[in-house]
Design a protein around this motif. Structure first.
Motif, PDB file in Angstrom:
ATOM      1  N   PHE A  54      40.867  27.084  16.232  1.00  0.00           N
ATOM      2  CA  PHE A  54      40.541  27.382  17.663  1.00  0.00           C
ATOM      3  C   PHE A  54      41.492  27.133  18.660  1.00  0.00           C
ATOM      4  CE2 PHE A  54      36.155  25.685  15.582  1.00  0.00           C
ATOM      5  CZ  PHE A  54      35.594  26.902  16.029  1.00  0.00           C
ATOM      6  N   VAL A  55      42.351  26.205  18.589  1.00  0.00           N
ATOM      7  CA  VAL A  55      43.630  25.840  19.320  1.00  0.00           C
ATOM      8  C   VAL A  55      44.551  27.159  19.397  1.00  0.00           C
ATOM      9  CG1 VAL A  55      45.523  24.545  19.979  1.00  0.00           C
ATOM     10  CG2 VAL A  55      43.341  23.358  19.100  1.00  0.00           C
ATOM     11  N   TRP A  56      44.841  27.756  18.439  1.00  0.00           N
ATOM     12  CA  TRP A  56      45.632  28.955  18.081  1.00  0.00           C
ATOM     13  C   TRP A  56      44.700  30.089  18.962  1.00  0.00           C
ATOM     14  CZ3 TRP A  56      44.918  33.688  15.596  1.00  0.00           C
ATOM     15  CH2 TRP A  56      45.926  34.359  15.431  1.00  0.00           C
ATOM     16  N   LEU A  57      43.597  30.300  18.545  1.00  0.00           N
ATOM     17  CA  LEU A  57      42.835  31.310  19.315  1.00  0.00           C
ATOM     18  C   LEU A  57      43.081  31.186  21.051  1.00  0.00           C
ATOM     19  CD1 LEU A  57      39.740  31.862  17.123  1.00  0.00           C
ATOM     20  CD2 LEU A  57      41.733  33.433  17.222  1.00  0.00           C
ATOM     21  N   ALA A  58      42.877  30.051  21.181  1.00  0.00           N
ATOM     22  CA  ALA A  58      42.891  29.730  22.824  1.00  0.00           C
ATOM     23  C   ALA A  58      44.438  29.971  23.258  1.00  0.00           C
ATOM     24  CB  ALA A  58      42.501  28.324  23.189  1.00  0.00           C
ATOM     25  N   ALA A  59      45.419  29.674  22.465  1.00  0.00           N
ATOM     26  CA  ALA A  59      46.705  29.748  22.945  1.00  0.00           C
ATOM     27  C   ALA A  59      47.123  31.275  22.857  1.00  0.00           C
ATOM     28  CB  ALA A  59      47.542  29.009  22.182  1.00  0.00           C
ATOM     29  N   LYS A  60      46.700  32.098  22.076  1.00  0.00           N
ATOM     30  CA  LYS A  60      46.945  33.277  21.790  1.00  0.00           C
ATOM     31  C   LYS A  60      46.610  34.270  22.862  1.00  0.00           C
ATOM     32  CE  LYS A  60      48.943  36.179  19.039  1.00  0.00           C
ATOM     33  NZ  LYS A  60      50.427  36.132  18.745  1.00  0.00           N
ATOM     34  N   GLY A  61      45.315  33.928  23.380  1.00  0.00           N
ATOM     35  CA  GLY A  61      44.656  34.635  24.294  1.00  0.00           C
ATOM     36  C   GLY A  61      44.987  34.405  25.868  1.00  0.00           C
ATOM     37  N   ARG A  64      41.226  33.247  32.362  1.00  0.00           N
ATOM     38  CA  ARG A  64      41.832  32.248  31.157  1.00  0.00           C
ATOM     39  C   ARG A  64      40.522  32.158  30.240  1.00  0.00           C
ATOM     40  NH1 ARG A  64      45.571  27.838  32.848  1.00  0.00           N
ATOM     41  NH2 ARG A  64      46.066  27.768  30.830  1.00  0.00           N
ATOM     42  N   LYS A  65      39.786  33.322  30.089  1.00  0.00           N
ATOM     43  CA  LYS A  65      38.770  33.033  29.234  1.00  0.00           C
ATOM     44  C   LYS A  65      38.752  32.586  27.904  1.00  0.00           C
ATOM     45  CE  LYS A  65      35.730  36.361  31.806  1.00  0.00           C
ATOM     46  NZ  LYS A  65      36.840  36.690  32.715  1.00  0.00           N
ATOM     47  N   SER A  66      40.023  32.862  27.370  1.00  0.00           N
ATOM     48  CA  SER A  66      40.131  32.342  25.900  1.00  0.00           C
ATOM     49  C   SER A  66      40.388  30.744  25.782  1.00  0.00           C
ATOM     50  CB  SER A  66      41.782  33.006  25.437  1.00  0.00           C
ATOM     51  OG  SER A  66      42.791  32.379  26.506  1.00  0.00           O
ATOM     52  N   LEU A  67      40.258  30.046  26.955  1.00  0.00           N
ATOM     53  CA  LEU A  67      40.240  28.559  26.898  1.00  0.00           C
ATOM     54  C   LEU A  67      39.093  28.004  26.376  1.00  0.00           C
ATOM     55  CD1 LEU A  67      42.540  27.581  29.984  1.00  0.00           C
ATOM     56  CD2 LEU A  67      43.043  27.860  27.515  1.00  0.00           C
ATOM     57  N   TRP A  68      37.861  29.044  26.295  1.00  0.00           N
ATOM     58  CA  TRP A  68      36.551  28.429  25.960  1.00  0.00           C
ATOM     59  C   TRP A  68      36.608  28.188  24.378  1.00  0.00           C
ATOM     60  CZ3 TRP A  68      32.600  27.082  28.724  1.00  0.00           C
ATOM     61  CH2 TRP A  68      32.327  27.467  29.825  1.00  0.00           C
ATOM     62  N   TRP A  69      37.681  28.613  23.770  1.00  0.00           N
ATOM     63  CA  TRP A  69      37.842  28.292  22.339  1.00  0.00           C
ATOM     64  C   TRP A  69      38.134  26.983  22.188  1.00  0.00           C
ATOM     65  CZ3 TRP A  69      36.300  31.288  18.499  1.00  0.00           C
ATOM     66  CH2 TRP A  69      36.452  32.721  18.689  1.00  0.00           C
ATOM     67  N   LEU A  70      38.672  26.342  23.185  1.00  0.00           N
ATOM     68  CA  LEU A  70      38.707  24.738  23.113  1.00  0.00           C
ATOM     69  C   LEU A  70      37.546  23.887  22.868  1.00  0.00           C
ATOM     70  CD1 LEU A  70      41.860  24.509  25.412  1.00  0.00           C
ATOM     71  CD2 LEU A  70      42.034  24.534  22.945  1.00  0.00           C
ATOM     72  N   LEU A  71      36.700  24.615  23.169  1.00  0.00           N
ATOM     73  CA  LEU A  71      35.171  23.811  23.151  1.00  0.00           C
ATOM     74  C   LEU A  71      34.814  23.794  21.665  1.00  0.00           C
ATOM     75  CD1 LEU A  71      33.154  25.022  26.176  1.00  0.00           C
ATOM     76  CD2 LEU A  71      34.147  22.766  25.794  1.00  0.00           C
ATOM     77  N   GLY A  72      35.409  24.571  20.991  1.00  0.00           N
ATOM     78  CA  GLY A  72      34.925  24.731  19.523  1.00  0.00           C
ATOM     79  C   GLY A  72      34.996  23.576  18.556  1.00  0.00           C
ATOM     80  N   PRO A  73      36.249  22.949  18.538  1.00  0.00           N
ATOM     81  CA  PRO A  73      36.135  21.554  17.696  1.00  0.00           C
ATOM     82  C   PRO A  73      35.241  20.535  18.306  1.00  0.00           C
ATOM     83  CG  PRO A  73      38.571  22.330  18.162  1.00  0.00           C
ATOM     84  CD  PRO A  73      37.473  23.093  19.016  1.00  0.00           C
ATOM     85  N   PRO A  74      35.206  20.322  19.451  1.00  0.00           N
ATOM     86  CA  PRO A  74      33.947  19.266  19.843  1.00  0.00           C
ATOM     87  C   PRO A  74      32.615  19.600  19.521  1.00  0.00           C
ATOM     88  CG  PRO A  74      35.528  19.591  21.717  1.00  0.00           C
ATOM     89  CD  PRO A  74      35.854  20.666  20.565  1.00  0.00           C
ATOM     90  N   VAL A  75      32.248  20.864  19.605  1.00  0.00           N
ATOM     91  CA  VAL A  75      30.991  21.329  19.272  1.00  0.00           C
ATOM     92  C   VAL A  75      30.780  21.327  17.790  1.00  0.00           C
ATOM     93  CG1 VAL A  75      29.652  23.338  19.113  1.00  0.00           C
ATOM     94  CG2 VAL A  75      30.832  22.857  21.326  1.00  0.00           C
ATOM     95  N   VAL A  76      31.801  21.728  17.009  1.00  0.00           N
ATOM     96  CA  VAL A  76      31.524  21.534  15.582  1.00  0.00           C
ATOM     97  C   VAL A  76      31.394  20.152  15.237  1.00  0.00           C
ATOM     98  CG1 VAL A  76      32.512  21.863  13.371  1.00  0.00           C
ATOM     99  CG2 VAL A  76      32.620  23.799  15.079  1.00  0.00           C
ATOM    100  N   TYR A  77      32.163  19.065  15.717  1.00  0.00           N
ATOM    101  CA  TYR A  77      32.135  17.854  15.205  1.00  0.00           C
ATOM    102  C   TYR A  77      30.583  17.258  15.879  1.00  0.00           C
ATOM    103  CZ  TYR A  77      36.902  17.195  13.787  1.00  0.00           C
ATOM    104  OH  TYR A  77      38.033  17.346  13.227  1.00  0.00           O
ATOM    105  N   LEU A  78      30.184  17.402  17.037  1.00  0.00           N
ATOM    106  CA  LEU A  78      28.930  17.011  17.393  1.00  0.00           C
ATOM    107  C   LEU A  78      27.824  17.544  16.791  1.00  0.00           C
ATOM    108  CD1 LEU A  78      29.763  16.599  21.408  1.00  0.00           C
ATOM    109  CD2 LEU A  78      29.581  14.908  19.651  1.00  0.00           C
ATOM    110  N   ALA A  79      27.743  18.760  16.333  1.00  0.00           N
ATOM    111  CA  ALA A  79      27.034  19.523  15.680  1.00  0.00           C
ATOM    112  C   ALA A  79      26.648  18.907  14.224  1.00  0.00           C
ATOM    113  CB  ALA A  79      27.252  20.959  15.245  1.00  0.00           C
TER     114      ALA A  79
END
Length: 77
Positions: free
Chosen positions: A52-59, A5-20
């Motif tokens: 990011f959520v769509w990419l995680a769900a799609k994979g 379920r490696k696609s779930l790593w996409w869910l880290l995108g929004p928090p990383v972008v906000y914290l950056a």
């Protein structure tokens, strides 16, 4: 359960972008589209979050299996 379920790593995108935004974009200048740069960064991050959520769900194979089962139950191909 979490194997393959490696696609779930996409869910880290929004928090990383906000914290950056805090150390990288915390400035008033430049003004982008009439917004201070930090506000512009946050608007863009908000608009990218569904991607990011769509990419995680799609994979995700678990999501895909649930989607197929839901369609089969509804009688759609």
């Amino acid at each position: 359960m979490l194997t393959n379920r490696k696609s779930l790593w996409w869910l880290l995108g929004p928090p990383v972008v906000y914290l950056a935004a805090l150390p990288l974009a915390n400035r008033v200048e430049p003004i982008v589209l009439g917004l201070p740069f930090l506000m512009f960064w946050l608007v863009v991050a908000t608009l990218l979050s569904p991607l990011f959520v769509w990419l995680a769900a799609k994979g995700d194979p678990v999501w895909a299996a649930a989607r197929r089962a839901e369609r089969a139950q509804a009688g759609k191909p």
